[in-house]
Enzyme design. Structure first.
Site, short mmCIF file in Angstrom:
data_model
loop_
_atom_site.label_atom_id
_atom_site.label_comp_id
_atom_site.label_asym_id
_atom_site.label_seq_id
_atom_site.Cartn_x
_atom_site.Cartn_y
_atom_site.Cartn_z
N CYS A 111 0.82 -1.22 0.00
CA CYS A 111 0.00 0.00 0.00
C CYS A 111 0.85 1.27 0.00
CB CYS A 111 -0.95 0.00 1.20
SG CYS A 111 -1.96 -1.47 1.27
N HIS A 248 -3.46 7.10 2.63
CA HIS A 248 -3.90 5.82 2.08
C HIS A 248 -5.30 5.52 2.61
CE1 HIS A 248 -4.22 1.73 0.97
NE2 HIS A 248 -3.97 1.23 2.17
N ASN A 278 -10.27 0.00 -0.25
CA ASN A 278 -8.80 0.08 -0.16
C ASN A 278 -8.22 -0.49 -1.46
OD1 ASN A 278 -6.09 -0.45 0.36
ND2 ASN A 278 -6.44 -1.26 2.41
#
Ligand code: COA
Length: 321
Positions: A111, A248, A278
Site C-alpha cells: 500500500c 492511504h 482500499n
C-alpha cells in the site's frame, strides 16, 4: 531543485459492487462494513487488468500535465497485482503510450508502493538523471482476495492512479519519510506460487491475501501520525500549516484516529474509500487525482501524503502544490 507533481489521472473499473451486493453472496451487511470501515462500495474489475487501468490513468495524467510520451524518461509502477511476473506492468505502459525513451520498472511496497515510487523518482530527478517521470499505483486486488474470508475481502477494490512528476525550481516535495518493519510483515501477507517442480512437490493450494486486521490497525494508528509529524517537521512546517492530508484509504477509523492524534479537523482529510475501498498502491494517487479534479489543490498549498501497509511499510511526504 525540487520534484513537482504536474498532472494526475486515474481509472476505476466500470463494475461497481455495493455492500448490499456483497451481502447477496456472503454473510455480511452494509451496516457491518460501513460502520467499521466507512466503505460503501468498490469497483471490481471484469474486463480491466492492472495494465489496462495503469495505461488509462497514465494517459489521463499526461493529458492533465500537458506532456507527450516522448518527454517521459522514467515509468515506475507500484503494484502487488501485476498481470505478469514479466514483462513488468510499467513496460506494458511504456509500450502502450509509446514512451520509447523511458526506463520502466515495477516496485512492490504494497500500500506504500506509490509513495516509495515517488521517492525513487524524486532521487533521480534531484540528481538530474531524468527530467520527467510517470509514477503509477495500480492494483487488481480482487484476483488475490480470498472471497471466503469476509473479514478481508470486503475491504478492497481495484483501480489505478498516476502522476507526472518533473524537476522544478520553485514548488514541489519538501520532505519524505520512509520506513519498513519486516519483523511484523506476516500480519498482512499473500504467498505467491509455491514451488512445484520435478524435484520438490508442494501442495498446489491457491494462496490469497491474509490479514490480521487488528494488528494492521494498531500499526497504522501509531506509525502514520509519527511519520507525518516527522516529515512535517523536516519540511520546516507545523501541523497547522498543512492544507490537506491525503492518506492511504484503508479505513475511515484509521483516518479519524490519525486526525485526532494530530489534533487536526477531519475535513482536512479528503476521502475516496467510501466509493473505492482500499486499493493498496493505487489509493493515494486516485485520491490525489480526485482532489485535483475537484479543484481542491491550489498553488502554494501544503499537502501531506501518507501510504502504509504490507511489508510492513510506510511512507509520508509533504509537498507544496
Ligand atoms: N461482515 C459481518 N461480520 C464480519 C465480517 C463481515 N464482513 N467480517 C468479520 N465479521 C465478524 C467476525 O466474524 C467477528 O464475529 P465474532 O465476534 O462472532 O467472532 C466480528 O465480526 C468482529 O470481527 P473482528 O475481526 O474482531 O472485527 P474488527 O472490529 O477488528 O474489525 C476490521 C475488522 C478488518 C474492519 C478492522 O480490524 C480493521 O479495519 N483493521 C485494519 C485493516 C486494514 O485497514 N488493512 C489494510 C491496511 S493497508
Amino acid at each position: 531543485m525540487k520534484t513537482r507533481i504536474i498532472g494526475t489521472g486515474s481509472c476505476l473499473p466500470a463494475n461497481v459492487v455495493t455492500n448490499d451486493d456483497l451481502s447477496q453472496i456472503m454473510d455480511t451487511s452494509d451496516e457491518w462494513i460501513s460502520s467499521r470501515t466507512g466503505i460503501r462500495k468498490r469497483h471490481l474489475a471484469k474486463d480491466e487488468t492492472t495494465a489496462s487501468m495503469s495505461i488509462e490513468a497514465a494517459r489521463r495524467a499526461m493529458e492533465n500535465a500537458g506532456v507527450t510520451a516522448e518527454e517521459i524518461d522514467l515509468i515506475i509502477v507500484g503494484t502487488v497485482s501485476a498481470d505478469y511476473i514479466t514483462p513488468a506492468c510499467s513496460c506494458e505502459v511504456q509500450a502502450a503510450i509509446g514512451a520509447e525513451r523511458a526506463v520502466a520498472f515495477d516496485i512492490n511496497a504494497a500500500c506504500s508502493g506509490f509513495m516509495f515510487a515517488l521517492h525513487i523518482a524524486n532521487a533521480y530527478l534531484q540528481c538530474g538523471t531524468y527530467q520527467t517521470a510517470l509514477i503509477i499505483g495500480a492494483e487488481t486486488l480482487s484476483k488475490i482476495m480470498d472471497w471466503s474470508d469476509r473479514s478481508t475481502c470486503v475491504l478492497f477494490g481495484d483501480g489505478a492512479g498516476a502522476a507526472v512528476v518533473r524537476a522544478d525550481e520553485k514548488a514541489g516535495f519538501l520532505a519524505f519519510d520512509l520506513g519498513s518493519d519486516g519483523v511484523k510483515g506476516r500480519v498482512l501477507s499473500g504467498v505467491n506460487r509455491t514451488n512445484n517442480n520435478p524435484l520438490i512437490q508442494t501442495p498446489k493450494e491457491l494462496q490469497y491475501i491474509h490479514m490480521d486486521g487488528q494488528e494492521v490497525y494498531k500499526f497504522a494508528v501509531t506509525m502514520v501520525p509519527a511519520s507525518l509529524h516527522k516529515v512535517i517537521e523536516e519540511a520546516g512546517l507545523g501541523v497547522e500549516d498543512i492544507d490537506y492530508f491525503a492518506l492511504h484509504q484503508a479505513n475511515i477509523r484509521i483516518i479519524q484516529s490519525v486526525a485526532k492524534r494530530l489534533k487536526v479537523a477531519e475535513d482536512k482529510f479528503p476521502i475516496s474509500l467510501d466509493h473505492c475501498g482500499n486499493i493498496s498502491a493505487a489509493s493515494v494517487p486516485i485520491l490525489l487525482d480526485e482532489m485535483n479534479q475537484r479543484g481542491l489543490l491550489k498553488p502554494g498549498m501544503k499537502i501531506a501524503l501518507s501510504g502504509f501497509g504490507g511489508g510492513l511499510t510506510w511512507a509520508s511526504a509533504v509537498l507544496e502544490w
